[in-house]
Enzyme design. Sequence first.
Site, mmCIF file in Angstrom:
data_model
loop_
_atom_site.group_PDB
_atom_site.id
_atom_site.type_symbol
_atom_site.label_atom_id
_atom_site.label_comp_id
_atom_site.label_asym_id
_atom_site.label_seq_id
_atom_site.Cartn_x
_atom_site.Cartn_y
_atom_site.Cartn_z
ATOM 1 N N GLY A 19 89.572 -45.778 4.328
ATOM 2 C CA GLY A 19 89.579 -46.727 2.811
ATOM 3 C C GLY A 19 90.120 -47.942 3.179
ATOM 4 O O GLY A 19 89.078 -48.631 2.049
ATOM 5 N N GLU A 38 99.033 -53.507 8.041
ATOM 6 C CA GLU A 38 98.989 -52.319 9.343
ATOM 7 C C GLU A 38 100.229 -52.187 9.784
ATOM 8 O O GLU A 38 100.305 -53.028 10.379
ATOM 9 C CB GLU A 38 97.950 -52.870 9.319
ATOM 10 C CG GLU A 38 97.166 -51.415 11.079
ATOM 11 C CD GLU A 38 97.709 -50.460 10.855
ATOM 12 O OE1 GLU A 38 96.596 -49.555 9.567
ATOM 13 O OE2 GLU A 38 98.673 -49.391 10.977
ATOM 14 N N ALA A 94 86.650 -39.227 17.135
ATOM 15 C CA ALA A 94 85.413 -39.355 17.862
ATOM 16 C C ALA A 94 84.182 -39.541 18.018
ATOM 17 O O ALA A 94 83.046 -39.409 18.452
ATOM 18 C CB ALA A 94 85.251 -37.673 17.935
ATOM 19 N N VAL A 236 107.255 -51.114 -2.900
ATOM 20 C CA VAL A 236 106.198 -51.525 -3.583
ATOM 21 C C VAL A 236 106.959 -51.098 -4.752
ATOM 22 O O VAL A 236 107.136 -50.058 -5.423
ATOM 23 C CB VAL A 236 105.258 -50.518 -3.391
ATOM 24 C CG1 VAL A 236 103.944 -51.854 -4.572
ATOM 25 C CG2 VAL A 236 104.331 -50.709 -2.388
ATOM 26 N N HIS A 476 92.371 -33.620 10.839
ATOM 27 C CA HIS A 476 91.539 -33.830 9.267
ATOM 28 C C HIS A 476 92.817 -34.025 8.741
ATOM 29 O O HIS A 476 92.186 -32.147 7.392
ATOM 30 C CB HIS A 476 90.227 -33.627 9.464
ATOM 31 C CG HIS A 476 89.460 -33.103 10.411
ATOM 32 N ND1 HIS A 476 88.427 -32.642 11.336
ATOM 33 C CD2 HIS A 476 89.151 -34.821 11.316
ATOM 34 C CE1 HIS A 476 88.307 -33.411 12.110
ATOM 35 N NE2 HIS A 476 88.221 -34.012 12.233
ATOM 36 N N GLY A 509 92.532 -40.595 2.889
ATOM 37 C CA GLY A 509 91.720 -39.179 2.599
ATOM 38 C C GLY A 509 92.316 -38.444 1.507
ATOM 39 O O GLY A 509 92.780 -37.179 1.517
HETATM 40 C C1 LIG Z 1 91.710 -37.632 17.540
HETATM 41 C C2 LIG Z 1 91.123 -37.764 15.862
HETATM 42 C C3 LIG Z 1 89.855 -37.736 16.837
HETATM 43 C C4 LIG Z 1 88.978 -38.091 15.204
HETATM 44 N N1 LIG Z 1 88.062 -37.123 15.023
HETATM 45 C C5 LIG Z 1 87.267 -37.807 13.726
HETATM 46 C C6 LIG Z 1 86.182 -37.706 13.835
HETATM 47 O O1 LIG Z 1 84.840 -37.400 15.055
HETATM 48 N N2 LIG Z 1 85.053 -37.724 12.328
HETATM 49 C C7 LIG Z 1 85.684 -38.114 11.562
HETATM 50 O O2 LIG Z 1 85.578 -38.008 10.100
HETATM 51 N N3 LIG Z 1 87.307 -37.943 11.089
HETATM 52 C C8 LIG Z 1 87.803 -37.793 12.760
HETATM 53 N N4 LIG Z 1 89.691 -38.231 12.381
HETATM 54 C C9 LIG Z 1 89.841 -37.933 11.476
HETATM 55 C C10 LIG Z 1 90.280 -39.236 10.534
HETATM 56 O O3 LIG Z 1 90.080 -40.187 11.996
HETATM 57 C C11 LIG Z 1 90.446 -39.567 9.621
HETATM 58 O O4 LIG Z 1 90.174 -38.430 8.462
HETATM 59 C C12 LIG Z 1 90.516 -40.189 9.138
HETATM 60 O O5 LIG Z 1 90.599 -42.058 9.960
HETATM 61 C C13 LIG Z 1 91.781 -40.811 7.816
HETATM 62 O O6 LIG Z 1 91.566 -42.405 7.447
HETATM 63 P P1 LIG Z 1 91.675 -42.609 5.881
HETATM 64 O O7 LIG Z 1 91.070 -44.408 5.570
HETATM 65 O O8 LIG Z 1 92.887 -41.664 5.009
HETATM 66 O O9 LIG Z 1 93.127 -43.327 6.728
HETATM 67 P P2 LIG Z 1 93.796 -43.550 8.607
HETATM 68 O O10 LIG Z 1 92.569 -43.908 8.889
HETATM 69 O O11 LIG Z 1 94.357 -42.653 9.013
HETATM 70 O O12 LIG Z 1 94.371 -45.062 8.659
HETATM 71 C C14 LIG Z 1 96.133 -45.109 7.274
HETATM 72 C C15 LIG Z 1 96.825 -46.513 8.362
HETATM 73 O O13 LIG Z 1 97.681 -46.718 7.880
HETATM 74 C C16 LIG Z 1 98.688 -47.201 8.188
HETATM 75 N N5 LIG Z 1 99.973 -47.567 7.482
HETATM 76 C C17 LIG Z 1 100.320 -45.701 7.749
HETATM 77 N N6 LIG Z 1 101.894 -45.818 6.721
HETATM 78 C C18 LIG Z 1 101.862 -47.383 6.385
HETATM 79 C C19 LIG Z 1 102.792 -48.152 6.271
HETATM 80 N N7 LIG Z 1 103.734 -47.668 5.109
HETATM 81 N N8 LIG Z 1 102.807 -48.923 5.632
HETATM 82 C C20 LIG Z 1 101.332 -49.598 7.147
HETATM 83 N N9 LIG Z 1 100.811 -49.148 7.068
HETATM 84 C C21 LIG Z 1 101.077 -48.307 7.392
HETATM 85 C C22 LIG Z 1 98.231 -45.786 9.503
HETATM 86 O O14 LIG Z 1 98.771 -46.674 10.917
HETATM 87 C C23 LIG Z 1 96.915 -45.765 9.779
HETATM 88 O O15 LIG Z 1 96.406 -46.732 10.699
HETATM 89 C C24 LIG Z 1 90.061 -37.948 14.001
HETATM 90 C C25 LIG Z 1 91.478 -38.255 14.213
HETATM 91 C C26 LIG Z 1 91.662 -38.123 15.400
HETATM 92 C C27 LIG Z 1 93.119 -38.493 15.351
#
Ligand SMILES: Cc1cc2nc3c(=O)[nH]c(=O)nc-3n(C[C@H](O)[C@H](O)[C@H](O)COP(=O)(O)OP(=O)(O)OC[C@H]3O[C@@H](n4cnc5c(N)ncnc54)[C@H](O)[C@@H]3O)c2cc1C
Length: 549
Positions: A19, A38, A94, A236, A476, A509
């Site tokens: 996102g 980040e 993955a 914030v 997830h 998410g």
């Molecule tokens: C081992 C593994 C394998 C996976 N494989 C798949 C796959 O094959 N396909 C799939 O669809 N999904 C997969 N996932 C799930 C996927 O990674 C997540 O669903 C997705 O990354 C979530 O996206 P997001 O935008 O919600 O947040 P994220 O991608 O989790 O990003 C959030 C970021 O915010 C940062 N953050 C948090 N709090 C703070 C703060 N206070 N200040 C600054 N930064 C902060 C974190 O460090 C993180 O980098 C996998 C997850 C894991 C752990």
Amino acid sequence: MSKPSQFDFDFIIIGSGFGGSVSAHRLTEKGYKVAVMEMGRRWGPDNLPSTSWSIHRWFWRPKLGLRGFFNMRIFRHVTIFHGCAVGGGSVTYAGTLLQPVKKVWESGPWAGLADWKTEMPTHYETAERMLGITENKILGPADYLLHRTADASGCGHTFYHTRVGIFQPTNGEPGGQTLPDPFLGGEGRERTTCIACGGCIMGCRYNAKNTLDLNYLYLAEKHGAQIFPETKVIDVKPINGRSDGCAGYEVETVTSTAWIHRQPRRFTCYAVVFAASSLGTMELLFRLREKGSLPAVSAQLGQHVRTNSESIIGARVPGCREDLSQGIAIGSGVYIDEHTHVEAVRYPRGSDTMSLLTTILTDGRPGSRRIALWLRNILVSLLRHPIKSWFLFRPQGWAREAVILLCMQAVDGEIQMRWRRLWFWPFRKFLVSGGDKVPTYIPQANQFAKKFAEVAGGTAMSTLPEILFDVPGTAHCIGGCVIADSPAHGVVDSRHHVFGYENMYICDGSVIAANLGVNPSLTITALAERAMSFVRPAPAKAWESRVRE
Ligand SMILES: Cc1cc2nc3c(=O)[nH]c(=O)nc-3n(C[C@H](O)[C@H](O)[C@H](O)COP(=O)(O)OP(=O)(O)OC[C@H]3O[C@@H](n4cnc5c(N)ncnc54)[C@H](O)[C@@H]3O)c2cc1C
Ligand code: SF4
């Protein structure tokens, strides 16, 4: 009202996962001055660990000196695995990017709030193009075993090759070839084709996995977005005397990897995008609501948290002649019934630490009887086949000999997250889980794991937390700040505006309001594309207050 210029940034984005990266790219493209905070580090082929034994470069626990990109949080109802890096979960994911079935838009608090079925295909299409998704052409031994097991179980016709964000060699070519940018119309970096090492979850050291730092974030940074790695947002709050945020925000950060000199910094901005993942955004918003920085955040915060109803099982084949780690991390999947989806997952050769979490599969309802049965199974195995058991339980060779079967169910089941003191540590509040337990025992999945083991000539496996504590594991976690019609039912509206505040969005998410039944990253990306499509280009943006209009 024209745009004043006294702020450090137009938008501050918290988190650089799916996102956050989409938001950074699209807002920069629209002419805004964007910062991305980040808390994780930057990763690339030169600093990624070669196996999971490099715990300090794999695991994220900065207070213990572990500064990797993978995190595991244990709650009473679920163990959550998630990423923490520039590029968020994409560094450890993955690479499987699947669309859910259309009926997910018909259930949950987001149903009827937009014409999702008409609107979303365009955004999925954009997301697929940007993430460089193609059908997996690289099948490894684990995928063939999955196919044979599905045939033997009567669901062979459902076997499919996953759709993945990986730069694959064209038919017949060997992997490892470096070529000019294949995905972003020549604007991106040169890339190398996949060598099928199975290492995607440990981070791709071969420049073949389409991580966000190679697409969305790469373009955002190229066009002016400023990324602040190792920078954790801790506060914030609205400024300039307007409690609804219509006159801007102050964002406070600290260095996430520092022990003592945490270097607190303050930035001002017009607008904020929370993109810290389901868990990260919930945790931050709970803290900010409690301390009075954002008191108007909906009481629905923490409701409708979903774990995709997952169960992690598998099989180990000690002495297997083939290397089961070959292929890509998730190369294929099957549907063992209408609701139950199983994917074959692998770790790269040498990454054997996950063996410490796996054990013999044990059927039965969770509780003391299942634990007793599990102990009996272990004892019988050790007494009857001591040598075989040694090879089954030893960490060495686990990744080469094991296949994880990731089972996801599209049936509904949700928990809540709350902000509570713990009885054994009453000095501060923590995120804790509540509600009904999500089942760890999916009988049809266990049956399939046993069949898989039989076909492969090995032993079916399960995970220790599932057996001992009845706690399922999930990579997830979604929901917690779901899209709804009002603050009485969710935390954001259908355009991702946070109820109660102006110029504040959530794009991660946490906004997903239904169980997807497939890996969620593509949907998170497509939803963020949609949310950003409603933001007007910079010169035209009025920074309107909905309250004042
Ligand atoms: C081992 C593994 C394998 C996976 N494989 C798949 C796959 O094959 N396909 C799939 O669809 N999904 C997969 N996932 C799930 C996927 O990674 C997540 O669903 C997705 O990354 C979530 O996206 P997001 O935008 O919600 O947040 P994220 O991608 O989790 O990003 C959030 C970021 O915010 C940062 N953050 C948090 N709090 C703070 C703060 N206070 N200040 C600054 N930064 C902060 C974190 O460090 C993180 O980098 C996998 C997850 C894991 C752990
Ligand atoms: S299989 Fe290996 S080379 Fe291919 S994307 Fe995954 S980590 Fe990179």
